[in-house]
Design a protein around this motif. Structure first.
Motif, PDB file in Angstrom:
ATOM      1  N   LYS A   1       0.765  -1.261   0.084  1.00  0.00           N
ATOM      2  CA  LYS A   1       0.123  -0.057   0.054  1.00  0.00           C
ATOM      3  C   LYS A   1       0.924   1.173   0.175  1.00  0.00           C
ATOM      4  O   LYS A   1       0.403   2.138  -0.859  1.00  0.00           O
ATOM      5  N   GLU A   2       1.732   1.341   0.797  1.00  0.00           N
ATOM      6  CA  GLU A   2       2.899   2.399   0.947  1.00  0.00           C
ATOM      7  C   GLU A   2       3.350   2.543  -0.496  1.00  0.00           C
ATOM      8  O   GLU A   2       3.593   3.893  -0.960  1.00  0.00           O
TER       9      GLU A   2
ATOM     10  N   LYS B   1       0.990   3.938  -2.865  1.00  0.00           N
ATOM     11  CA  LYS B   1       0.809   5.458  -2.480  1.00  0.00           C
ATOM     12  C   LYS B   1       1.951   6.278  -3.061  1.00  0.00           C
ATOM     13  O   LYS B   1       1.440   7.435  -3.627  1.00  0.00           O
ATOM     14  N   GLN B   2       3.225   5.993  -2.911  1.00  0.00           N
ATOM     15  CA  GLN B   2       4.199   6.525  -3.393  1.00  0.00           C
ATOM     16  C   GLN B   2       4.509   6.859  -5.028  1.00  0.00           C
ATOM     17  O   GLN B   2       4.507   7.751  -5.754  1.00  0.00           O
TER      18      GLN B   2
ATOM     19  N   ALA C   1       1.275   8.629  -6.338  1.00  0.00           N
ATOM     20  CA  ALA C   1       1.221  10.248  -5.694  1.00  0.00           C
ATOM     21  C   ALA C   1       0.623  11.201  -6.475  1.00  0.00           C
ATOM     22  O   ALA C   1      -0.221  12.176  -6.209  1.00  0.00           O
TER      23      ALA C   1
ATOM     24  N   GLN D   1     -11.147   5.749   2.100  1.00  0.00           N
ATOM     25  CA  GLN D   1      -9.769   5.775   2.092  1.00  0.00           C
ATOM     26  C   GLN D   1      -9.142   7.084   1.418  1.00  0.00           C
ATOM     27  O   GLN D   1      -9.662   7.627   0.678  1.00  0.00           O
TER      28      GLN D   1
ATOM     29  N   LEU E   1      -6.437   7.447  -0.468  1.00  0.00           N
ATOM     30  CA  LEU E   1      -5.388   6.953  -1.257  1.00  0.00           C
ATOM     31  C   LEU E   1      -5.674   7.264  -2.478  1.00  0.00           C
ATOM     32  O   LEU E   1      -6.666   7.790  -3.090  1.00  0.00           O
ATOM     33  N   PRO E   2      -4.314   7.344  -3.487  1.00  0.00           N
ATOM     34  CA  PRO E   2      -4.375   8.107  -4.686  1.00  0.00           C
ATOM     35  C   PRO E   2      -4.934   6.820  -5.775  1.00  0.00           C
ATOM     36  O   PRO E   2      -4.930   6.915  -6.909  1.00  0.00           O
ATOM     37  N   TYR E   3      -5.488   5.892  -5.334  1.00  0.00           N
ATOM     38  CA  TYR E   3      -5.891   4.786  -6.085  1.00  0.00           C
ATOM     39  C   TYR E   3      -7.257   4.206  -5.389  1.00  0.00           C
ATOM     40  O   TYR E   3      -7.417   4.270  -4.242  1.00  0.00           O
TER      41      TYR E   3
ATOM     42  N   SER F   1      -8.997   1.144  -3.871  1.00  0.00           N
ATOM     43  CA  SER F   1      -8.612  -0.231  -3.150  1.00  0.00           C
ATOM     44  C   SER F   1      -9.747  -0.741  -2.581  1.00  0.00           C
ATOM     45  O   SER F   1     -10.402  -0.184  -1.617  1.00  0.00           O
TER      46      SER F   1
END
Length: 103
Positions: free
Chosen positions: A58-59, A62-63, A66, A87, A89-91, A93
């Protein structure tokens, strides 16, 4: 009769699981369209991860994504104050629980 019932239950489970996955796919499409708008440019991917590596992946995602923030995010990347957004998040999930592993 027991064998017939077992076969019938396996068939119905398969049909139910396929319908559930189809509903998840539709949800990914709808959430992607709502978050990122038109034209639809996204790739749906399903990952099977153990719980130890899920946070690391996930990290990394996310990177990696971004720059693909939601159109509902502020300029500083913070999500909208809408509590219905699950969430930040840039996606998109969605978690799918494997019920076969629980038994």
């Amino acid at each position: 009769d027991r064998d017939k019932l077992t076969v019938l239950l396996k068939q119905q489970f398969t049909l139910s699981f396929v319908a559930w996955m189809h509903a998840k796919a539709i949800r990914v499409f709808v959430e992607s369209m709502l978050r990122f708008g038109l034209p639809p440019k996204f790739v749906p991917v399903m990952l099977a991860l153990d719980s130890k590596k899920a946070e690391l992946v996930k990290e990394k995602l996310k990177q990696l994504y971004a720059d693909f923030g939601s159109k509902f995010q502020d300029d500083d990347g913070v999500g909208a104050s809408d509590p219905s957004l699950e969430q930040d998040l840039p996606y998109v999930s969605l978690k799918v629980t494997n019920i076969a592993e629980k038994h």
